[in-house]
Design an enzyme around this catalytic site. Structure first.
Site, short mmCIF file in Angstrom:
data_model
loop_
_atom_site.label_atom_id
_atom_site.label_comp_id
_atom_site.label_asym_id
_atom_site.label_seq_id
_atom_site.Cartn_x
_atom_site.Cartn_y
_atom_site.Cartn_z
N LYS A 46 0.85 -1.20 0.00
CA LYS A 46 0.00 0.00 0.00
C LYS A 46 0.87 1.24 0.00
O LYS A 46 1.95 1.26 0.62
CB LYS A 46 -0.90 0.01 1.24
CG LYS A 46 -1.72 1.30 1.42
CD LYS A 46 -2.48 1.30 2.73
CE LYS A 46 -3.17 2.62 2.97
NZ LYS A 46 -3.90 2.67 4.25
N GLU A 102 -8.77 12.16 12.36
CA GLU A 102 -7.92 11.05 12.79
C GLU A 102 -7.14 11.40 14.05
O GLU A 102 -6.25 12.25 14.03
CB GLU A 102 -6.96 10.65 11.66
CG GLU A 102 -6.24 9.35 11.94
CD GLU A 102 -6.12 8.46 10.72
OE1 GLU A 102 -5.52 7.39 10.83
OE2 GLU A 102 -6.64 8.84 9.65
N GLU A 106 -12.03 10.82 -4.66
CA GLU A 106 -11.90 10.84 -3.20
C GLU A 106 -11.11 12.05 -2.74
O GLU A 106 -11.47 12.70 -1.75
CB GLU A 106 -11.23 9.55 -2.73
CG GLU A 106 -11.09 9.48 -1.22
CD GLU A 106 -10.49 8.16 -0.75
OE1 GLU A 106 -9.72 8.19 0.24
OE2 GLU A 106 -10.78 7.12 -1.35
#
Length: 427
Positions: free
Chosen positions: A186, A231, A410
Site C-alpha cells: 500500500k 484522525e 476521493e
C-alpha cells in the site's frame, strides 16, 4: 529553546475562568493563533514563551528517523525542569502546554513545538486561563492584544497543484502496477492545490467555520498548519492511551438510503477492508512494545462526517511506565493510513512520485502538557496558510484494487473541507 542555551526560567499559572458560551475562537487575537478544538471544547493560545524548530534531517536520512521527536521531547522536558507551576484547575491541558506540528518527512522543514504566553481552555463545562511569564507575578503583554471580529476571506483565486489531474491519475496507475508486482502492499498518495486571497487570511475565521461544520473532528492551528482532522493519532490522559484509525473512504449519500448503501458497500469492499487492515496492523506493531493491555477490535465501524464516511477502529491501552507522549507519536508516525506498507518502501515511493514536498501535511499535530497528558492527530483535511496564500492537501490509500478515477474523486471530496472554509458565504 535554542539547543546551545539553557532553557529560560518560566513561571506558569493556571486559574479558573467563568465559563462562557461564546466559544474559544472568539478569545483569540489576530496573528498566529494556536488551537486544538473539538466542538465547543479544547485549548487556544497565542504569543510565544518558548519555541523549538527542529532542523530537517540531511537528505538520505531514513524516512522513519525519529530524531526530531526525541529532540523536541528533550527540549520540552528541560523547559519543565526550569519552570515554576501553579495550577488551580488540574485538568488535561492546564499548566504548561506545548502545541506542536511535525513535518511528514524527516528531511522536510516546518516542524515546531511552541509554548504560548497565554492559553485559554474549556473542558466539561470548566474554563481556565494559563499565563506563562519570565518573572513571578507578571502579566504577559499578550493578554492586552486586542480581540477583533474575524475577517471574511474575500475573493479567492484558485490554482492547480504540482500535478494535473491526469498526471496524478497516471501516478496512481503506475503505483497500482508496482503494488501488484509485489514491490509493496500500500502507498498513500497525496496531491495539492493552491488558493490566494486578495488580503491576508484571518485564520480565526477558518477555525470557526471548521469547528462549527465538523464538531466531531479536531480543528487545529499550529505554525501555519490549519485544518479539521478526523484522525486521532493518540490521546493520553495519565497512562490511558486511545487512538482512532481511519482508512477507507466513501462520500456521504444524497439521501439516507443512498448514505446507507455507500456505507454497506465500503464495509463489504475487499479493497477498503484491506486498506483499513493494513493501517490497524501498523498501529498494533508500533504500540505493542510501548503499552500494556492493548485492545484493538477485530472489525471496523463506520464513522460518518459531514462530507465523507470512513472505516474506523478505536484502540485502547495502558502506557508502559516511563513512555511519554512524543515517544508514542514517534513510534506511530507514519501510520499505514498516511504512508503505506511496508513503511520505508512506501515513504520512498511517495518522495519519488508525488512531485511535491508535503511539509506538515499528514504529519502529527497536537499538544502535550507538563503532566504528560496529550492529544495528537494527523494533519489531514487541512492547508498550510501563510499571509494571503493557502496550500491545500488531500490524499488516499492506494492498494492493488485501486481505480485512479475513483481515487481522484476521493481527493476532491477531501479538498472540499478547506475549499469551503476559504469560501465566504453569500450575503
Amino acid at each position: 529553546m535554542n539547543a546551545a542555551l539553557t532553557p529560560p526560567k518560566l513561571f506558569v499559572r493556571t486559574v479558573p475562568l467563568r465559563d462562557r458560551a461564546d466559544g474559544l475562537v472568539r478569545r483569540l487575537p489576530e496573528g498566529a493563533p494556536l488551537a486544538w478544538l473539538t466542538g465547543d471544547e479544547g485549548i487556544v493560545g497565542w504569543g510565544e514563551a518558548a519555541r523549538f524548530d527542529p532542523e530537517p534531517s540531511p537528505e538520505g536520512t531514513p524516512p522513519t528517523d525519529i530524531t526530531r521527536f526525541t529532540t523536541a521531547a528533550r527540549r520540552f522536558t528541560e523547559l519543565l525542569e526550569h519552570a515554576e507551576v501553579e495550577d488551580e484547575v488540574g485538568l488535561p491541558g492546564t499548566g504548561p502546554v506545548a502545541f506542536g506540528t511535525f513535518a511528514f518527512a524527516p528531511t522536510s522543514g516546518g516542524s515546531a513545538l511552541i509554548v504560548p504566553r497565554v492559553i485559554v481552555g474549556r473542558r466539561e463545562g470548566r474554563s481556565w486561563l494559563t499565563t506563562i511569564t519570565d518573572a513571578p507575578g507578571d502579566h504577559p503583554r499578550e493578554l492586552l492584544w486586542p480581540v477583533t471580529e474575524p475577517r471574511p476571506v474575500g475573493p479567492v483565486d484558485w490554482r492547480p497543484g504540482s500535478l494535473t489531474d491526469t498526471a496524478w491519475m497516471d501516478t496512481v496507475a503506475s503505483t497500482v502496477a508496482r503494488i501488484r508486482s509485489g514491490e509493496l502492499d500500500k502507498a498513500v498518495l497525496a496531491r495539492d492545490a493552491h488558493a490566494e486571497a486578495h488580503s491576508p487570511i484571518d485564520v480565526r475565521v477558518l477555525l470557526e467555520r471548521l469547528r462549527t461544520r465538523f464538531p466531531g473532528c479536531f480543528t487545529f492551528s499550529v505554525a501555519g498548519m490549519v485544518g479539521a482532522t478526523p484522525e486521532l493519532l493518540l490521546r493520553l490522559e495519565g497512562d490511558e492511551f486511545t487512538s482512532l484509525v481511519l482508512a477507507g473512504t466513501r462520500p456521504r449519500g444524497v439521501d439516507e438510503e443512498d448514505d446507507h448503501r455507500l456505507g454497506r458497500e465500503m464495509m463489504s469492499s475487499a479493497k477498503d477492508v484491506e486498506e483499513h487492515g493494513l493501517a490497524v496492523d501498523s498501529l498494533r506493531a508500533a504500540m505493542e512494545p510501548l503499552t500494556e493491555e492493548l485492545t484493538v477490535p477485530a472489525w471496523p465501524h463506520l464513522l460518518k462526517l459531514a462530507n465523507v464516511q470512513h472505516l474506523a477502529t478505536r484502540a485502547h491501552a495502558r502506557m508502559s511506565p516511563g513512555v511519554g507522549a512524543l515517544e508514542a507519536v514517534a513510534a506511530l508516525h507514519p501510520t499505514a493510513a498516511v504512508g503505506g506498507t511496508p513503511t520505508e518502501t512506501a515513504m520512498r515511493l511517495i518522495a519519488e512520485v508525488e512531485g511535491m514536498d508535503r511539509g506538515g501535511y499528514a504529519g502529527p499535530v497536537g499538544w502535550v502538557d507538563g503532566a504528560g497528558n496529550a492529544e495528537w492527530g494527523i494533519a489531514l483535511r487541512g492547508a498550510h496558510v501563510e499571509g494571503s496564500r493557502a496550500r491545500l492537501y488531500a490524499g488516499c490509500g492506494i492498494v492493488a484494487g485501486s481505480d485512479p478515477a475513483s481515487e481522484l474523486a476521493e481527493t476532491e471530496s477531501k479538498f472540499r473541507v478547506m475549499r469551503e472554509a476559504l469560501t465566504d458565504p453569500e450575503t
